[in-house]
Design a protein around this motif. Sequence first.
Motif, PDB file in Angstrom:
ATOM      1  N   ARG A 177      30.424  58.431  44.429  1.00 14.12           N
ATOM      2  CA  ARG A 177      31.306  58.621  45.531  1.00 14.12           C
ATOM      3  C   ARG A 177      30.966  60.090  46.652  1.00 14.12           C
ATOM      4  NH1 ARG A 177      36.663  56.528  46.178  1.00 14.12           N
ATOM      5  NH2 ARG A 177      36.218  55.858  43.703  1.00 14.12           N
ATOM      6  N   GLU A 178      30.708  60.982  46.032  1.00 15.31           N
ATOM      7  CA  GLU A 178      30.207  62.240  46.733  1.00 15.31           C
ATOM      8  C   GLU A 178      28.983  61.905  47.667  1.00 15.31           C
ATOM      9  OE1 GLU A 178      30.380  65.691  44.021  1.00 15.31           O
ATOM     10  OE2 GLU A 178      28.932  66.475  45.539  1.00 15.31           O
ATOM     11  N   ARG A 179      28.009  61.239  46.798  1.00 11.99           N
ATOM     12  CA  ARG A 179      26.822  61.024  47.757  1.00 11.99           C
ATOM     13  C   ARG A 179      26.845  59.752  48.822  1.00 11.99           C
ATOM     14  NH1 ARG A 179      22.073  60.191  43.463  1.00 11.99           N
ATOM     15  NH2 ARG A 179      20.730  60.336  45.470  1.00 11.99           N
ATOM     16  N   VAL A 180      27.746  58.806  48.570  1.00 18.79           N
ATOM     17  CA  VAL A 180      28.330  58.015  49.870  1.00 18.79           C
ATOM     18  C   VAL A 180      28.650  58.538  50.640  1.00 18.79           C
ATOM     19  CG1 VAL A 180      29.647  55.957  50.049  1.00 18.79           C
ATOM     20  CG2 VAL A 180      28.075  55.904  48.188  1.00 18.79           C
ATOM     21  N   THR A 181      29.693  59.545  50.544  1.00 15.15           N
ATOM     22  CA  THR A 181      30.195  60.382  51.486  1.00 15.15           C
ATOM     23  C   THR A 181      29.408  61.066  52.341  1.00 15.15           C
ATOM     24  OG1 THR A 181      32.379  60.277  50.273  1.00 15.15           O
ATOM     25  CG2 THR A 181      32.325  61.929  51.875  1.00 15.15           C
ATOM     26  N   THR A 182      28.631  61.844  51.666  1.00 10.88           N
ATOM     27  CA  THR A 182      27.539  62.455  52.261  1.00 10.88           C
ATOM     28  C   THR A 182      26.878  61.460  53.247  1.00 10.88           C
ATOM     29  OG1 THR A 182      27.143  64.055  50.423  1.00 10.88           O
ATOM     30  CG2 THR A 182      25.536  64.039  52.200  1.00 10.88           C
ATOM     31  N   ALA A 183      26.482  60.407  52.629  1.00 11.17           N
ATOM     32  CA  ALA A 183      25.683  59.202  53.607  1.00 11.17           C
ATOM     33  C   ALA A 183      26.657  58.836  54.939  1.00 11.17           C
ATOM     34  CB  ALA A 183      25.067  58.183  52.754  1.00 11.17           C
ATOM     35  N   MET A 184      27.820  58.820  54.498  1.00  7.14           N
ATOM     36  CA  MET A 184      28.685  58.073  55.387  1.00  7.14           C
ATOM     37  C   MET A 184      28.759  59.171  56.747  1.00  7.14           C
ATOM     38  SD  MET A 184      28.764  55.060  54.997  1.00  7.14           S
ATOM     39  CE  MET A 184      27.108  55.037  54.353  1.00  7.14           C
ATOM     40  N   LYS A 185      28.694  60.381  56.212  1.00  3.81           N
ATOM     41  CA  LYS A 185      28.964  61.483  57.158  1.00  3.81           C
ATOM     42  C   LYS A 185      27.707  61.240  58.364  1.00  3.81           C
ATOM     43  CE  LYS A 185      31.776  65.066  54.838  1.00  3.81           C
ATOM     44  NZ  LYS A 185      31.547  66.004  53.737  1.00  3.81           N
ATOM     45  N   LEU A 186      26.430  61.077  57.845  1.00  3.89           N
ATOM     46  CA  LEU A 186      25.394  60.860  58.615  1.00  3.89           C
ATOM     47  C   LEU A 186      25.593  59.671  59.465  1.00  3.89           C
ATOM     48  CD1 LEU A 186      22.374  61.566  56.071  1.00  3.89           C
ATOM     49  CD2 LEU A 186      23.093  63.024  57.836  1.00  3.89           C
ATOM     50  N   LEU A 187      26.104  58.661  58.872  1.00  3.21           N
ATOM     51  CA  LEU A 187      26.037  57.412  59.858  1.00  3.21           C
ATOM     52  C   LEU A 187      27.203  57.694  60.839  1.00  3.21           C
ATOM     53  CD1 LEU A 187      25.135  54.393  59.886  1.00  3.21           C
ATOM     54  CD2 LEU A 187      27.037  53.882  58.382  1.00  3.21           C
ATOM     55  N   ARG A 188      28.100  58.539  60.394  1.00  2.00           N
ATOM     56  CA  ARG A 188      29.277  58.341  61.494  1.00  2.00           C
ATOM     57  C   ARG A 188      28.957  59.650  62.604  1.00  2.00           C
ATOM     58  NH1 ARG A 188      34.771  57.127  60.549  1.00  2.00           N
ATOM     59  NH2 ARG A 188      34.676  57.829  62.689  1.00  2.00           N
ATOM     60  N   SER A 189      27.858  60.513  62.228  1.00  2.00           N
ATOM     61  CA  SER A 189      27.581  61.324  63.234  1.00  2.00           C
ATOM     62  C   SER A 189      26.605  60.595  64.124  1.00  2.00           C
ATOM     63  CB  SER A 189      26.715  62.539  62.643  1.00  2.00           C
ATOM     64  OG  SER A 189      25.636  62.220  62.154  1.00  2.00           O
ATOM     65  N   ALA A 190      25.819  59.652  63.487  1.00  2.00           N
ATOM     66  CA  ALA A 190      25.095  58.870  64.501  1.00  2.00           C
ATOM     67  C   ALA A 190      25.901  57.879  65.416  1.00  2.00           C
ATOM     68  CB  ALA A 190      24.116  57.909  63.656  1.00  2.00           C
ATOM     69  N   HIS A 191      27.136  57.347  64.991  1.00  2.00           N
ATOM     70  CA  HIS A 191      28.001  56.671  65.477  1.00  2.00           C
ATOM     71  C   HIS A 191      28.532  57.454  66.778  1.00  2.00           C
ATOM     72  CE1 HIS A 191      31.772  54.487  66.376  1.00  2.00           C
ATOM     73  NE2 HIS A 191      31.001  53.456  66.636  1.00  2.00           N
ATOM     74  N   ASP A 192      28.824  58.705  66.474  1.00  2.00           N
ATOM     75  CA  ASP A 192      29.361  59.436  67.555  1.00  2.00           C
ATOM     76  C   ASP A 192      28.321  59.535  68.908  1.00  2.00           C
ATOM     77  OD1 ASP A 192      31.469  59.955  66.022  1.00  2.00           O
ATOM     78  OD2 ASP A 192      30.633  62.340  65.362  1.00  2.00           O
ATOM     79  N   ASP A 193      27.142  59.640  68.593  1.00  2.00           N
ATOM     80  CA  ASP A 193      25.946  59.391  69.624  1.00  2.00           C
ATOM     81  C   ASP A 193      25.929  58.100  70.250  1.00  2.00           C
ATOM     82  OD1 ASP A 193      26.360  62.230  69.130  1.00  2.00           O
ATOM     83  OD2 ASP A 193      24.147  62.220  68.041  1.00  2.00           O
ATOM     84  N   VAL A 194      26.118  57.168  69.161  1.00  2.00           N
ATOM     85  CA  VAL A 194      25.516  55.612  69.753  1.00  2.00           C
ATOM     86  C   VAL A 194      27.035  55.148  70.357  1.00  2.00           C
ATOM     87  CG1 VAL A 194      25.088  53.244  68.882  1.00  2.00           C
ATOM     88  CG2 VAL A 194      23.641  55.448  67.828  1.00  2.00           C
ATOM     89  N   GLY A 195      28.027  55.282  69.845  1.00  2.00           N
ATOM     90  CA  GLY A 195      29.254  54.605  70.319  1.00  2.00           C
ATOM     91  C   GLY A 195      29.139  53.015  69.720  1.00  2.00           C
ATOM     92  N   GLY A 196      29.984  52.067  70.364  1.00  2.00           N
ATOM     93  CA  GLY A 196      30.010  50.755  69.659  1.00  2.00           C
ATOM     94  C   GLY A 196      31.287  50.671  68.789  1.00  2.00           C
ATOM     95  N   ASP A 197      31.644  49.172  68.291  1.00  2.00           N
ATOM     96  CA  ASP A 197      32.861  49.119  67.656  1.00  2.00           C
ATOM     97  C   ASP A 197      32.554  49.094  66.038  1.00  2.00           C
ATOM     98  OD1 ASP A 197      34.203  48.787  69.932  1.00  2.00           O
ATOM     99  OD2 ASP A 197      34.009  46.631  69.951  1.00  2.00           O
ATOM    100  N   ILE A 198      31.141  48.959  65.857  1.00  2.00           N
ATOM    101  CA  ILE A 198      30.802  48.442  64.382  1.00  2.00           C
ATOM    102  C   ILE A 198      30.113  49.515  63.714  1.00  2.00           C
ATOM    103  CG2 ILE A 198      29.149  47.062  62.901  1.00  2.00           C
ATOM    104  CD1 ILE A 198      29.475  44.946  65.179  1.00  2.00           C
TER     105      ILE A 198
END
Length: 342
Positions: A177-198
């Motif tokens: 759970r902890e490592r998935v959360t860390t990975a998802m922080k990375l994904l969400r930081s990328a999403h902040d820069d990319v935008g889009g619904d998915i």
Amino acid sequence: MKIDEIPTPAAVIDAAALNRNLQTMSERLPGSSLRPHVKAHKCTALAAQQAALGHLAFTCATPREVLGMIEAGVGQDLLLANAVLDVDRLKQVARAAEAAGVIARVAVDSPETIDAAHRAGIRDVIIDVDVGMPRCGIAPTEAGRLADLARQHGLAVSGVMGYEGHLQMVTDRDEARERVTTAMKLLRSAHDDVGGDIVSTGGTGTHDLHTIGLEHPTGVTDVQAGSYVMVDTQYASLQQGFEQALTIVGTVIAHHEQRYVTDVGLKALGMDHGDPAIDSCKVWFCSDEHTTFSSSEQTFHLGERVHVRPAHVDPTIARHEYLWLVEDGEVVDRWAIDLRHW
Ligand SMILES: Cc1ncc(COP(=O)(O)O)c(C=O)c1O
């Protein structure tokens, strides 16, 4: 037809177990929160069962899988979650999607994949982000720049995906759970820069560790699990409440001293996760056309059928033409594994 009459080796599904797996996952991740990955089963008839449960967006690994899904009329939103440079194949995808009125989104992780999508006439792309598994995926900090480049090419950018494949088999669930959360922080930081619904991610091993909804800081929109439908011996060890619905059925073709031999060999099994299992038996080794095994609990006679449990579903399925559905020893259906090849 009885199960014993199927020519072997054969990919056999326990229909009741399959239905329970489909139902269980659908309750955990209803509707659009699950984007089932078809690479696990490569079968449009099975994908149609997932669609009937309300999952209308799918994940695919190859252009062939996307095309086959469009031809079969299954799914409304298909994500090709892979880097593809083959413009001709992407053109076929773009044309078929256009004609069928289906959304086909293609993952991109480089200027070259953007160029290929653009030249093929693909309309929607999704930025594939590296969240820790060393495979496809651009560094999170570069994702925004890549999205800008895609938009400059006239492509619509639907969002981000990032597959945390390296975390699928972390058995300590707190650590996972902890490592998935860390990975998802990375994904969400990328999403902040990319935008889009998915924001798309995940697999069977982590499906229960994701939060659905972008209002949560590490939330995602959908999980790309695939193997849960059939479950191999590796995923079974995680004990997530899914059943091993798939076995490769073989015939016992030889018996000498204490060893038995069945006709399920390397050419009928994906072996990258190790040897298959046979209940109450010891598997000695697999060779091209054979698995040699013994049992201190059971005797087998020549011609008897034996159920071999694969260690890895996906590459096993890709070696078979049909899925035989069985209920109480009777064959109730036969589905073509029609999404094979590339
Ligand atoms: C891009 C991607 N998403 C999701 C998955 C998850 O599939 P599974 O549920 O079989 O672990 C995989 C598996 O390799 C994958 O490559």
